[in-house]
Design a protein around this motif. Structure first.
Motif, PDB file in Angstrom:
ATOM      1  N   CYS A 104       7.698  -7.283 -18.706  1.00 47.95           N
ATOM      2  CA  CYS A 104       6.551  -7.601 -17.837  1.00 47.95           C
ATOM      3  C   CYS A 104       5.395  -6.641 -18.109  1.00 47.95           C
ATOM      4  O   CYS A 104       4.360  -6.718 -17.467  1.00 47.95           O
ATOM      5  N   HIS A 106       5.257  -3.360 -17.663  1.00 47.34           N
ATOM      6  CA  HIS A 106       5.080  -2.213 -16.769  1.00 47.34           C
ATOM      7  C   HIS A 106       5.060  -0.903 -17.566  1.00 47.34           C
ATOM      8  O   HIS A 106       4.531   0.098 -17.085  1.00 47.34           O
ATOM      9  N   GLU A 138       9.226  -2.983  -8.848  1.00 50.84           N
ATOM     10  CA  GLU A 138       8.313  -4.079  -8.489  1.00 50.84           C
ATOM     11  C   GLU A 138       9.016  -5.437  -8.606  1.00 50.84           C
ATOM     12  O   GLU A 138       8.746  -6.350  -7.838  1.00 50.84           O
ATOM     13  N   GLU A 139       9.921  -5.556  -9.569  1.00 52.50           N
ATOM     14  CA  GLU A 139      10.553  -6.848  -9.876  1.00 52.50           C
ATOM     15  C   GLU A 139      11.623  -7.213  -8.838  1.00 52.50           C
ATOM     16  O   GLU A 139      12.796  -6.888  -8.989  1.00 52.50           O
ATOM     17  N   HIS A 367       8.190 -11.919 -18.926  1.00 49.04           N
ATOM     18  CA  HIS A 367       9.548 -12.365 -18.560  1.00 49.04           C
ATOM     19  C   HIS A 367      10.180 -13.243 -19.638  1.00 49.04           C
ATOM     20  O   HIS A 367      11.049 -14.055 -19.329  1.00 49.04           O
TER      21      HIS A 367
END
Ligand SMILES: [Zn+2]
Ligand SMILES: [Zn+2]
Length: 397
Positions: A104, A106, A138-139, A367
Motif C-alpha cells: 500500500c 506505507h 492503518e490496514e 494491495h
C-alpha cells in the motif's frame, strides 16, 4: 519562509531511496512495526528531533519547534504498516518476509515524512510546533484510533492534522484532493438466518433459512436504490455466504451466514445503512418463518476534509508541483482510511499523490502482489510537507 521545489531536496534523494527500500524489504504488519519504528526513531534522533515512542505499541511521534515564536501547532501523519500478502516482485528490495508486503506504499509515506523532517530540522524556519506522527496498523486495525485513545492529542496538542497517500492511476507527482467527504466509512455486517433445516426432499416439514437468505441478498441492493438519496453515494456488497455441507446437497441447512461490507460518506447515510440492513434481515426472516441474528460493526468513519485545511493543502501542492498538477476537486474514493479518526478530532485534510501506473503502463494498484511505491515521487511528497508547514506556520502568530 520560502517555498521549495522537489529538486531542492535532491541532496536527500539517495538517503530517502535507501530508507524506502530498507523498509520495503522488512515489512511489518499491525502493531508489530518494531523494526520500522526503530528506523524512524533513530533517523529523527540523528537529526536532533526529540522522539516519543509507545503510543499504540509501535507509534512514534517526533516534535520539532520552529526557530520563531508561535502558538500554533500542527501534526503531519504517515502510516508504517504493511499487508499480509505474498510479494510477486523480483527486484532487489522485495520483501524478505514470506506472506508480508508493503503493498500500500506505507514504506513511501514513512519515508516522505522522514524527508520533510530532515529538511525542517536542518532549517526550522517556522513559528510554532510541528509533530511528526508515525502510526501503526492503518490496514484494518485502526492504529490511528488506538493512538488517539492512548492520548495522542493530549500529549501532542495541535490545531490541525494532515495526511497523505500515494495513488496508482493518478499521474506521477500529481496531487488530488477534495473538500468534504473524500473517503468512505467502511463497516462490516453479519446476518445469520436460522430455521429448522431438514431433509431436502421434505422442506414442508420444517423451515428453510436458505429462502430468506437468497431474498435478503437481492434486497440489500434496494437500500442504495430506494433509501439512500440519489444525490449521495453508498455501497452494500455481500462478500461471504456459508451454509450446509458440500457433501450433503440433500440436506437443508439450519442456518445461513451472510457477511458483507457497507460504505457511506455521511453519518446519516451510515445510520441508514445499519438500520435498513437489520430491518430487511428481520422482516424477510419472519416472512419465511425463520429468525435473523444481525450484527453491524462500525470500522472506519467517513474521511471528511475541512474547508480551510483543504485550501491550505492545495496551496502547498501548487507551490510544490505547479497549478496544472493539482486537482482540487478530485472524486471521492469508496475505500476507507483510518486517518478519518484523526479528522474526527481535529480539522485537517488528506491528500493523494499520484504514483503513476495504469494509463502510464507503470506500477500496479495498491494491495496487489506486484505493486511498488514509486521512488520518483519521494521528493515531491517531502517537498509538499515542507511547503505545507510554510503555509501553516510560516509566519509568527
Ligand atoms: Zn492499504
Ligand atoms: Zn494505505
Amino acid at each position: 519562509m520560502t517555498r521549495i521545489l522537489p529538486r531542492d531536496l535532491l541532496a536527500h534523494r539517495d538517503e530517502l531511496v535507501a530508507i524506502r527500500h530498507d523498509i520495503h524489504r522488512h515489512p511489518e504488519t499491525a502493531f508489530e512495526e518494531n523494526r520500522t519504528a526503530d528506523v524512524v526513531a533513530a533517523k529523527l534522533a540523528a537529526w536532533g528531533i526529540p522522539v516519543h515512542r509507545g503510543l499504540a505499541k509501535t507509534g512514534v511521534v517526533g516534535t520539532l519547534k520552529g526557530r520563531k515564536p508561535g502558538q500554533r501547532a500542527i501534526a503531519l501523519r504517515a502510516d508504517m504498516d504493511a499487508l499480509n500478502l505474498q510479494e510477486m516482485n523480483s527486484f532487489a528490495h522485495r520483501s524478505v518476509h514470506d506472506g508480508k508486503m508493503h503493498a500500500c506504499g506505507h514504506d513511501g509515506h514513512t519515508t516522505m515524512l522522514l524527508g520533510a523532517a530532515k529538511q525542517l530540522a536542518a532549517d526550522p524556519d517556522f513559528a510554532g510546533t510541528l509533530h511528526f506522527i508515525f502510526q501503526p496498523a492503518e490496514e484494518g486495525e485502526a492504529g490511528a484510533r488506538v493512538m488517539i485513545e492512548e492520548g495522542l492529542f493530549e500529549k501532542f496538542p495541535c490545531d490541525a492534522v494532515y495526511g497523505m497517500h500515494n495513488m496508482p492511476g493518478i499521474a506521477t507527482g500529481k496531487f488530488a484532493i477534495r473538500t468534504g467527504p473524500m473517503m468512505a466509512a467502511s463497516d462490516t455486517w453479519t446476518v445469520v438466518f436460522r430455521g429448522t433445516g431438514g431433509h431436502g426432499a421434505m422442506p414442508f416439514k420444517g423451515t428453510d433459512p436458505v429462502m430468506p437468505a437468497a431474498a435478503f441478498v437481492t434486497a440489500t441492493q434496494s437500500i442504495v436504490g430506494r433509501n439512500i438519496s440519489p444525490q449521495h453515494a453508498a455501497v452494500v456488497s455481500v462478500g461471504h455466504i456459508a451454509a450446509g455441507s458440500h457433501g450433503s446437497p440433500n440436506v437443508i441447512p439450519a442456518q445461513v451466514t451472510i457477511r458483507g461490507t457497507a460504505r457511506s460518506y455521511t453519518p446519516a447515510d451510515r445510520d441508514l445503512l445499519e438500520r435498513r440492513l437489520g430491518e430487511l434481515a428481520d422482516g424477510i426472516a419472519k416472512a419465511h418463518g425463520c429468525a435473523a441474528e444481525y450484527h453491524y460493526l462500525r470500522r472506519y468513519p467517513p474521511l471528511v476534509n475541512a474547508v480551510e485545511q483543504t485550501a491550505t493543502a492545495i496551496r502547498a501542492a501548487q507551490a510544490t508541483v505547479g497549478d496544472a498538477l493539482v486537482d482540487g476537486d478530485a472524486e471521492a474514493l469508496t475505500g476507507a482510511e483510518d486517518f478519518a479518526f484523526m479528522l474526527e478530532k481535529k480539522p485537517g485534510a488528506y491528500i493523494l499523490l499520484g504514483n503513476g501506473g495504469a494509463e502510464e503502463g507503470g506500477c500496479s494498484y495498491v494491495h496487489t502482489p506486484t505493486y511498488d511505491f514509486n521512488d520518483d515521487i519521494l521528493l515531491a511528497g517531502a517537498a509538499f510537507w515542507v511547503n505545507l508547514v510554510a503555509e501553516e506556520l510560516g509566519s509568527a502568530g
